[in-house]
Design an enzyme around this catalytic site. Structure first.
Site, mmCIF file in Angstrom:
data_model
loop_
_atom_site.group_PDB
_atom_site.id
_atom_site.type_symbol
_atom_site.label_atom_id
_atom_site.label_comp_id
_atom_site.label_asym_id
_atom_site.label_seq_id
_atom_site.Cartn_x
_atom_site.Cartn_y
_atom_site.Cartn_z
ATOM 1 N N TYR A 129 -0.485 -0.789 10.000
ATOM 2 C CA TYR A 129 -0.715 -1.103 8.577
ATOM 3 C C TYR A 129 0.509 -0.708 7.734
ATOM 4 C CZ TYR A 129 -3.490 -1.125 4.192
ATOM 5 O OH TYR A 129 -3.986 -1.365 2.932
ATOM 6 N N LYS B 206 2.766 -3.244 5.633
ATOM 7 C CA LYS B 206 2.868 -3.089 4.181
ATOM 8 C C LYS B 206 4.307 -2.818 3.740
ATOM 9 C CE LYS B 206 -1.393 -3.730 2.792
ATOM 10 N NZ LYS B 206 -1.722 -5.069 2.230
ATOM 11 N N SER C 235 0.856 -1.200 0.000
ATOM 12 C CA SER C 235 0.000 0.000 0.000
ATOM 13 C C SER C 235 0.879 1.233 0.000
ATOM 14 C CB SER C 235 -0.869 0.000 1.253
ATOM 15 O OG SER C 235 -1.515 1.249 1.401
HETATM 16 N N1 NAD Z 1 -8.783 -0.662 -1.356
HETATM 17 C C1 NAD Z 1 -7.707 0.117 -1.355
HETATM 18 O O1 NAD Z 1 -7.768 1.325 -1.716
HETATM 19 C C2 NAD Z 1 -6.380 -0.443 -0.937
HETATM 20 C C3 NAD Z 1 -5.281 0.439 -0.904
HETATM 21 C C4 NAD Z 1 -4.034 -0.063 -0.557
HETATM 22 C C5 NAD Z 1 -3.906 -1.416 -0.263
HETATM 23 N N2 NAD Z 1 -4.988 -2.262 -0.271
HETATM 24 C C6 NAD Z 1 -4.746 -3.655 0.037
HETATM 25 O O2 NAD Z 1 -5.387 -4.481 -0.945
HETATM 26 C C7 NAD Z 1 -5.765 -5.722 -0.349
HETATM 27 C C8 NAD Z 1 -7.220 -5.987 -0.659
HETATM 28 O O3 NAD Z 1 -8.007 -5.038 0.058
HETATM 29 P P1 NAD Z 1 -9.457 -4.605 -0.395
HETATM 30 O O4 NAD Z 1 -9.461 -3.129 -0.474
HETATM 31 O O5 NAD Z 1 -9.908 -5.426 -1.567
HETATM 32 O O6 NAD Z 1 -10.268 -4.952 0.913
HETATM 33 P P2 NAD Z 1 -11.435 -5.997 1.170
HETATM 34 O O7 NAD Z 1 -11.801 -5.807 2.596
HETATM 35 O O8 NAD Z 1 -12.495 -5.870 0.141
HETATM 36 O O9 NAD Z 1 -10.689 -7.370 0.951
HETATM 37 C C9 NAD Z 1 -9.841 -7.934 1.919
HETATM 38 C C10 NAD Z 1 -10.198 -9.394 2.056
HETATM 39 O O10 NAD Z 1 -9.299 -9.990 2.983
HETATM 40 C C11 NAD Z 1 -10.052 -10.931 3.728
HETATM 41 N N3 NAD Z 1 -9.351 -11.201 4.986
HETATM 42 C C12 NAD Z 1 -9.170 -10.361 6.025
HETATM 43 N N4 NAD Z 1 -8.486 -10.987 7.008
HETATM 44 C C13 NAD Z 1 -8.216 -12.237 6.561
HETATM 45 C C14 NAD Z 1 -7.543 -13.342 7.111
HETATM 46 N N5 NAD Z 1 -6.983 -13.293 8.329
HETATM 47 N N6 NAD Z 1 -7.431 -14.471 6.373
HETATM 48 C C15 NAD Z 1 -7.989 -14.539 5.136
HETATM 49 N N7 NAD Z 1 -8.659 -13.524 4.561
HETATM 50 C C16 NAD Z 1 -8.769 -12.385 5.269
HETATM 51 C C17 NAD Z 1 -11.400 -10.263 3.921
HETATM 52 O O11 NAD Z 1 -12.392 -11.230 4.215
HETATM 53 C C18 NAD Z 1 -11.621 -9.635 2.566
HETATM 54 O O12 NAD Z 1 -12.261 -10.525 1.681
HETATM 55 C C19 NAD Z 1 -5.459 -5.592 1.139
HETATM 56 O O13 NAD Z 1 -4.216 -6.205 1.405
HETATM 57 C C20 NAD Z 1 -5.363 -4.102 1.357
HETATM 58 O O14 NAD Z 1 -4.572 -3.797 2.464
HETATM 59 C C21 NAD Z 1 -6.217 -1.799 -0.619
#
Ligand code: NAD
Length: 312
Positions: free
Chosen positions: A132, A136, A120
């Protein structure tokens, strides 16, 4: 044919929430592909092992892992509890290790595989996300280790700094407030078909998993809306050497004249915190004249093109 393994827990990462994972499985099946859901916890070593085993049992082998699981427990450092720290590090950093560890022995044996890890832009110092950001950043280090150590086994490892209005963003109060005010809906409900659609990240993930990306490894890509940026690897930018060794006096005398010049000063924000360093140029602040047309309707900017606002 599409073959996908998807695992899912609740947004908070607690307990099993079968709906989103099963929905994806159903969509893939309806498209003529094969997929299977897994509801284990990536933070648990044995459950991560079971995920990889399930993939191998279902599809005969595993070629690609995309580490995407994530949770948030945002808090300023002086308010953060030990539990909030541990929970986030466990899912992001240990979870990514657990899955990569299990996949790596299979990749080594079969001499091939792809690691794609979600980091991230928060890694670069997001003020209210110490847990976080640390997790990351750790994922970036781990990705570079994977790229270096698994190269001999024909594997690549890359990190993505994704972006999109997902369920995770529905838990960020400031964004929810703003989007609710403008649309009356949660961010994730308004994203489809816009720059905030998380689907914008998918082509990059698939490209990194493809044969075309066989020589792309150890890289970090930022995906923000319709932009994809390559983030530079950390590099030494200044060195000062003293054959006599250093004393506090000589450091005090010389560092301001050497390292001290041109150091970026943290930029204060309204909430009393400071702006995250880096990633200034993938968020639409590049002047129109600094772009180069490169076909397919795309334009391109890189750091040694003329600076913002200057024409070539
Ligand atoms: N959405 C953004 O803008 C953004 C920005 C930077 C980084 N990210 C990263 O992208 C990745 C996906 O995030 P997202 O935005 O799609 O969020 P999201 O909440 O839609 O998806 C995250 C998924 O991880 C699953 N999860 C959480 N804890 C878990 C565990 N212990 N074991 C197995 N599964 C688990 C959740 O059930 C969920 O389905 C994450 O790593 C997040 O940190 C997202």
């Amino acid at each position: 044919m599409t073959v996908r393994l998807r695992w899912s827990r609740t947004l908070a990462g607690e307990g099993a929430d079968t709906t989103p994972a099963q929905q994806v499985v159903n969509e893939i099946a309806a498209d003529g592909g094969r997929a299977v859901a897994n509801y284990g916890n990536v933070a648990k070593y044995d459950e991560a092992a079971a995920m990889i085993q399930q993939a191998v049992d279902t599809f005969g082998k595993i070629d690609i892992v995309v580490n995407v699981a994530g949770i948030l427990r945002d808090r300023m450092i002086f308010n953060m509890s030990e539990q909030e720290w541990d929970a986030v590090i466990a899912v992001h950093l240990k979870g990514t290790f657990n899955v990569c560890r299990q996949a790596s022995s299979r990749f080594r044996e079969q001499k091939g595989g792809r690691f794609i890890n979600m980091s991230s832009s928060s890694a670069f110092g997001s003020p209210g996300q110490p847990n976080y950001a640390a997790g990351k950043s750790g994922i970036l280090g781990l990705t570079w280790v994977l790229a270096n150590s698994m190269r001999a086994y024909n594997c690549t490892a890359n990190a993505i700094l994704p972006s999109g209005w997902t369920r995770m963003i529905d838990a960020v109060p400031r964004t929810v407030q703003q989007v609710m005010k403008e649309t009356g809906k949660m961010p994730s409900e308004t994203a489809a078909g816009t720059e905030r659609d998380p689907e914008n990240v998918a082509p990059l993930v698939v490209y990194l998993a493809s044969d075309d990306a066989a020589n792309v490894s150890g890289q970090c890509f930022a995906s923000f809306g319709y932009s994809i940026s390559l983030v530079s690897q950390p590099q030494v930018v200044k060195t000062v050497r003293n054959e006599n060794g250093w004393t506090l006096d000589s450091l005090g005398a010389l560092l301001p004249k050497t390292f001290g010049e041109g150091l970026a000063v943290p930029v204060p924000l309204d909430d009393g915190t400071v702006k995250t360093i880096g990633l200034n140029s993938h968020r639409g602040d590049i002047a129109e004249a600094s772009w180069m047309e490169v076909g397919h309707g795309a334009k391109f900017w890189k750091i040694d093109l003329p600076p913002y606002g200057e024409t070539r």
